[in-house]
Scaffold this active site. Structure first.
Site, PDB file in Angstrom:
ATOM      1  N   TYR A   1      -2.471 -35.798 -15.243  1.00  0.00           N
ATOM      2  CA  TYR A   1      -1.061 -36.443 -15.665  1.00  0.00           C
ATOM      3  C   TYR A   1      -0.920 -37.870 -14.473  1.00  0.00           C
ATOM      4  CZ  TYR A   1       2.427 -37.095 -19.115  1.00  0.00           C
ATOM      5  OH  TYR A   1       3.134 -37.633 -20.107  1.00  0.00           O
TER       6      TYR A   1
ATOM      7  N   GLY B   1       1.668 -42.136  -7.407  1.00  0.00           N
ATOM      8  CA  GLY B   1       1.255 -41.359  -6.271  1.00  0.00           C
ATOM      9  C   GLY B   1      -0.098 -41.048  -6.202  1.00  0.00           C
ATOM     10  N   HIS B   2      -0.761 -40.686  -7.139  1.00  0.00           N
ATOM     11  CA  HIS B   2      -2.239 -40.317  -7.239  1.00  0.00           C
ATOM     12  C   HIS B   2      -2.852 -41.866  -6.803  1.00  0.00           C
ATOM     13  CE1 HIS B   2      -0.653 -37.088 -10.117  1.00  0.00           C
ATOM     14  NE2 HIS B   2      -1.284 -36.392  -8.974  1.00  0.00           N
TER      15      HIS B   2
END
Ligand code: PAF
Length: 284
Positions: free
Chosen positions: A32, A36-37
């Site tokens: 998901y 940030g990722h």
């Protein structure tokens, strides 16, 4: 972009890359994916020749009654984001591939480090994190692994595990990525309805107050934490789990606010538990 479902596929590809003299970065995630990722992927790509992202909702880090079943999942969206951001391989194992029915071996830090902060209400969480991260390190054998500063206790615990178990991987911390209104990016933000989403800014507003007090010379941890709690208590939808000032490496509570101290919080907004933090002396 390679999509691998089995450890064997990952190992074969890693072997080929390493034989070609290429370095490998690992970004462990539970999917998901958000900006940030994406920032972790970007950092990995800037430091390593190849980037592997694992997408795996790890059952062992969820306690009874937590959100394992409802944890948001959208693998097609994750793949599209990763492809666009230049990820080289996604590792997307099935739970049964990582945890056979008679699985019985865990990695755990045997001090009170995992019992502080989030560990007070999530007593088995970090054992699950350490176990799955060890498994991912064993499968991917990365030169570097990338973790977000938002999960500050997780980061400190993984650093400690890597040191204690002489793991051959460099841990790279990446700054918190925030929405325009300050809310730290998290997959769990998707649980919030419109009213809760507005209320959730109280975490970053509290962080801003604490950071400002520390920057202006407040040295009393109790006073700083009390002021931060006062901000959160103005929000009727917010229920504090904890706001604590701890040593940034050991996670032990501190009385004096010095550079390197971690000031961390977990706050329920409705049914959603969110975390945020800052490190004294470090920039926004
Ligand atoms: O931070 C997370 O998303 C998870 O705790 C991690 C590190 C991927 C382990 O499952």
């Amino acid at each position: 972009m390679i999509v691998a479902e089995s450890a064997a596929e990952v190992r074969a590809q890693i072997r080929a890359w390493k034989q070609a003299g290429l370095s490998v970065g690992l970004v462990p995630t539970m999917g998901y994916l958000h900006e940030g990722h994406a920032s972790l992927v970007e950092k990995s790509r800037s430091l390593c020749d190849r980037t592997v992202v694992s997408v795996f909702v790890n059952p062992t880090q969820f306690g009874p009654g937590e959100d394992l079943e409802s944890y948001p999942r959208d693998f097609a969206h994750d793949c599209a984001l990763l492809e666009e951001r230049g990820c080289d391989m996604v590792f997307h194992p099935d739970a049964s591939a990582l945890y056979p029915p008679d699985f019985a071996t865990y990695v755990e830090i045997c001090s009170d480090m995992p019992k502080q902060l989030c560990g007070k209400t999530r007593p088995t969480h970090f054992r699950g994190v350490c176990t799955v991260v060890t498994k991912l390190f064993n499968i991917v054998t990365p030169n570097m692994a990338f973790f977000g500063q938002k999960d500050a206790q997780q980061l400190a615990i993984i650093r400690r595990m890597v040191r204690d178990l002489s793991m051959n991987v460099e841990i790279v911390a990446c700054p918190i990525v925030r929405e325009a209104d300050g809310l730290a990016r998290s997959s769990r933000n998707s649980y919030l309805n419109a009213q809760e989403r507005a209320a959730a800014t109280v975490l970053s507003r509290s962080v801003a107050v604490g950071r400002d007090m520390a920057a202006r010379g407040e040295r009393d941890a109790r006073a700083l934490v009390a002021a931060m709690k006062t901000v959160i208590e103005t929000e009727p939808l917010a229920r504090i789990d904890y706001v604590d000032a701890v040593d940034g490496v050991t996670m032990q509570p501190v009385d004096v606010v010095r550079d390197g101290v971690l000031v961390a919080m977990a706050v329920h907004i409705g049914k959603t538990r969110l975390i945020d933090n800052f490190i004294v002396g470090e920039g926004v």
